[in-house]
Design a protein around this motif. Structure first.
Motif, PDB file in Angstrom:
ATOM      1  N   ASN A 540       0.818  -1.211   0.000  1.00  0.00           N
ATOM      2  CA  ASN A 540       0.000   0.000   0.000  1.00  0.00           C
ATOM      3  C   ASN A 540       0.853   1.263   0.000  1.00  0.00           C
ATOM      4  O   ASN A 540       0.568   2.232  -0.713  1.00  0.00           O
ATOM      5  CB  ASN A 540      -0.921   0.023   1.224  1.00  0.00           C
ATOM      6  CG  ASN A 540      -2.066  -0.963   1.129  1.00  0.00           C
ATOM      7  OD1 ASN A 540      -2.230  -1.634   0.113  1.00  0.00           O
ATOM      8  ND2 ASN A 540      -2.846  -1.068   2.182  1.00  0.00           N
ATOM      9  N   ARG A 541       1.920   1.235   0.786  1.00  0.00           N
ATOM     10  CA  ARG A 541       2.729   2.439   0.952  1.00  0.00           C
ATOM     11  C   ARG A 541       3.572   2.758  -0.282  1.00  0.00           C
ATOM     12  O   ARG A 541       4.029   3.887  -0.430  1.00  0.00           O
ATOM     13  CB  ARG A 541       3.630   2.282   2.177  1.00  0.00           C
ATOM     14  CG  ARG A 541       2.857   2.269   3.500  1.00  0.00           C
ATOM     15  CD  ARG A 541       2.373   3.661   3.890  1.00  0.00           C
ATOM     16  NE  ARG A 541       3.501   4.505   4.247  1.00  0.00           N
ATOM     17  CZ  ARG A 541       4.061   4.526   5.450  1.00  0.00           C
ATOM     18  NH1 ARG A 541       3.587   3.753   6.405  1.00  0.00           N
ATOM     19  NH2 ARG A 541       5.084   5.334   5.694  1.00  0.00           N
ATOM     20  N   GLY A 543       2.265   2.527  -3.209  1.00  0.00           N
ATOM     21  CA  GLY A 543       1.291   2.922  -4.227  1.00  0.00           C
ATOM     22  C   GLY A 543       0.647   1.775  -4.966  1.00  0.00           C
ATOM     23  O   GLY A 543       0.074   1.981  -6.039  1.00  0.00           O
TER      24      GLY A 543
END
Length: 609
Positions: A540-541, A543
């Motif tokens: 998630n971090r 992208g």
């Protein structure tokens, strides 16, 4: 005419034979010790029938030998590597039996389950049989339950095998092989190199598995981040003949302490209540909709406390024994010409619900509600026979399906609802009461609850002094962790997997130790492991939340498979689009994987696992 019939499982072959032959058949061994061949004359078609079976899928897809070793190539090459489809080792004798039995036959009749997987297995059967009989005519028997009426109708009126559905399954198999192998190799090797405690562990990836994990992690993070807020409200009650009636403040609650105090003080200064409105109206508790696979998994998990996969395994077993209809269906509406009375009549001898069924048969029948889903393939799940010798979980699942079917054929529960609105110093409060008039379907469906509550006889304009008028404090409640029933609903809503595969995806993330089932009382909540949180948070971090741990990309893939089935796309078009999308995601993930480890906290795995 000589016909070879091939079922999906040995038990189905035996059941079909019993029905079509009337019990007059001969049995022969096959090269596979678990598979039998049954011969008889089927007089309805004036044909010689041989019935045999496979044991699920006969073939498997894999890369050629030069790609199978984890060190043989760059994982990115697997997006374009050739794929070989071969007969499984444990199915070689089954395939050999089909080749032998197909010789000299006029027709091949496919009797696999009537879903996408069944069509694909049917195509595998066709390929095996045509090795020895290239000109054999291929037909498909369609049935929803292993009962004489449907089996005879399927034999007399065969249709064409649906090649589009088979192509959709083939596309999914190839796509999932490429994605699973490429991502699993990449993330496993990278994590093993960067996190010492993971050197002996495989970290698998699946395009349905990761969005499923993403739902669990997202809810867990919401729970962890939750900060309760204090609110205040005014509580009123009236005691009449020893019964307390609670009144709810129309404002609900307020997060401003000072504002609540000001309103409360006005009520204390002028506490007399005036009845502004009294309404009485008929109300109903709706009987349940006809049963789908997803609803069976959700209800079974919530009410019977069984894992979704366990529920489906039991339903499949009961179907193979002829006790339930085909348990994999998206349809929640019965056709108008469905034969309800025959099935209801079969249940009239049951000790628990026979009297209720008799009431339906004697004029109490009411047409089931119609839902919004119809897969045009199978009716809702329903009992096809009455059975009394079940025990344990088998009995519980059968009983739930049967009671739900009978409830669907009954009437809604009926009652009278009373709503009372009062005014105290300009502030409105209300109370609701319920008198149950007719329980109807509730008499056979104890899984639903409907509790009556009588209110005192209020009249408009009546004045009274409340027994209690208090300012009370409360706090917002944190969300619960997901249960398996919750997760089934989220996956279905977001198009992750199919009604038949959802349970397996949930079981996979548990087996991979990305998620743990934590019992709290009678409920099991799903809690992500450190590894599961780290992978989702890491992706998630950088992208990739939309593509990996969120459902959008897999939902698009599932829709492309539907497009193949409905003729709007082809297998090759679907693979071309989906492989290109996932290849781009893979390259981005690999380039930033060190960040996945760091931002996901996986470098601290030893300290937190």
């Amino acid at each position: 005419m000589r016909v070879l019939c091939v079922a999906e499982k040995p038990s189905i072959a035996r059941a079909i034979t019993q029905i079509l032959s009337g019990g007059q058949y001969t049995t022969r061994d096959s090269p596979n010790r678990f598979t039998k061949n049954y011969d008889f004359n089927y007089n309805d078609l004036r044909a010689e029938f041989t019935v045999t079976s496979v044991a699920g899928h006969m073939t498997e897809a894999d890369f050629p030998g030069e790609y199978r070793s984890w060190d043989s190539c760059d994982p990115a090459e697997l997006f374009d590597a050739p794929i070989l489809t071969t007969v499984k080792k444990d199915a070689t004798l089954i395939a050999r039996n089909l080749e032998i039995e197909a010789r000299g036959k006029t027709m091949l009749m496919i009797w696999t389950d009537c879903d996408r997987e069944g069509e694909h297995i049917g195509s595998e059967v066709v390929n095996a049989c045509r090795k020895s009989n290239a000109r054999i005519e291929v037909k498909r028997a369609r049935f929803n339950a292993i009962i004489p009426q449907q089996i005879h109708h399927a034999a007399r009126h065969p249709v064409e095998l649906d090649r589009r559905q088979s192509d959709a399954v083939e596309a999914r198999i190839q796509l999932d092989l490429r994605l699973g192998a490429a991502f699993t190799r990449m993330q496993t090797k990278a994590l093993q190199n960067q996190v010492p405690d993971l050197r002996d562990k495989m970290m698998s990836y699946g395009p349905c598995q990761f969005p499923t994990l993403g739902f669990v992690v997202s809810r867990y993070q919401q729970v962890q981040a939750f900060v309760p807020e204090t609110f205040w409200y005014i509580y009123l009650s009236l005691m009449v003949d020893g019964e307390e009636t609670d009144f709810t403040w129309r404002r609900g609650h307020i997060f401003d302490f000072g504002a609540t105090v000001a309103l409360y003080e006005v009520c204390v200064e002028n506490p007399e209540a005036t009845v502004e409105e009294v309404t009485k109206k008929p109300t109903k508790k709706w009987k349940p909709l006809p049963l789908t696979t997803v609803e069976l998994q959700k209800s079974g998990s919530r009410l019977l406390r069984l894992a979704p996969k366990r529920i489906l395994d039991i339903a499949d077993s009961l179907y193979q024994k002829g006790f339930l209809s085909y348990p994999r269906t998206e349809t929640d509406q019965f056709d108008s010409d469905f034969d309800f009375m025959t099935l209801i009549q079969k249940q009239t001898t049951d000790d628990a619900w026979g009297q209720f069924a008799q009431g339906l048969a004697n004029g109490g029948f009411n047409a089931p509600r119609k839902g919004k889903k119809n897969d045009k393939a199978h009716p809702p799940i329903h009992p096809t026979a009455h059975v009394t010798n079940l025990s344990g979980d088998d009995k519980r699942v059968y009983e739930y399906v049967t009671r739900r079917f009978l409830a669907c054929c009954s009437k809604d529960a009926e009652g009278e609802q009373t709503n009372v609105t009062i005014n105290v110093a300009g502030e409105e409060f209300y109370a609701a009461g319920l008198v149950i008039k007719q329980t109807n379907y509730l008499d056979v469906f104890p899984y639903d609850k409907w509790t009556g509550k009588r209110l005192p006889d209020f009249a408009r304009g009546q004045r009274f002094m409340p027994n209690v008028c208090e300012m009370r404090e409360g706090q917002t409640s944190r969300p619960n962790l997901l249960t398996e029933a919750d997760l089934v609903g989220l996956m279905d809503k977001n198009g992750i997997g199919t009604d038949a595969t959802i349970a397996q995806h949930i079981q996979t993330i548990i087996d991979r130790e990305y998620v743990m089932a934590r019992p709290e009382g009678a409920v099991k909540y799903l809690v992500p492991s450190t590894l599961g949180i780290g992978l989702v948070e890491g992706y998630n971090r950088i992208g990739l939340d939309r593509s990996l741990s969120k459902p959008q990309l897999r939902r698009e893939t599932e829709q492309r498979m539907v497009d193949i089935c409905e003729g709007r796309s082809t297998k090759n078009d679907m693979l071309f689009q989906s492989i290109d999308q996932y290849r781009e995601v893979f390259l981005r993930a690999r380039a930033a994987f060190r960040q996945v480890v760091e931002v996901g906290g996986l470098a601290l795995y030893r300290a937190t696992s």
